[in-house]
Design a protein around this motif. Structure first.
Motif, short mmCIF file in Angstrom:
data_model
loop_
_atom_site.label_atom_id
_atom_site.label_comp_id
_atom_site.label_asym_id
_atom_site.label_seq_id
_atom_site.Cartn_x
_atom_site.Cartn_y
_atom_site.Cartn_z
N THR A 10 0.83 -1.20 0.00
CA THR A 10 0.00 0.00 0.00
C THR A 10 0.87 1.26 0.00
N ARG A 11 0.24 2.37 -0.36
CA ARG A 11 0.94 3.66 -0.31
C ARG A 11 1.34 4.00 1.12
N ALA A 12 0.50 3.63 2.08
CA ALA A 12 0.82 3.91 3.49
C ALA A 12 2.08 3.15 3.92
N GLU A 13 2.20 1.90 3.48
CA GLU A 13 3.39 1.12 3.82
C GLU A 13 4.64 1.71 3.15
#
Length: 61
Positions: A10-13
């Motif tokens: 994910t973008r958050a990761e």
């Protein structure tokens, strides 16, 4: 990526990994501002990464 590294899904990761990388580099005196070419061989795309420092606002951590 080695087998010991977790994959990013994910973008958050990705953001978390970038934060960690930039903090470690800055903490060791590396000037992280500027442009970075990431050449990755024929099996992956190449990227150009630009890092700039931004002013913190009152709500920043």
């Amino acid at each position: 990526m080695t087998s010991e590294e977790a994959s990013l899904a994910t973008r958050a990761e990705l953001n978390t990994e970038l934060q960690s990388l930039l903090r470690r580099a800055h903490g060791h005196g590396v000037d992280v501002e500027g442009g970075w070419e990431c050449r990755n061989g024929p099996e992956h795309p190449d990227w150009d990464v630009i890092v700039t420092e931004v002013r913190k606002n009152d709500e920043s951590e």
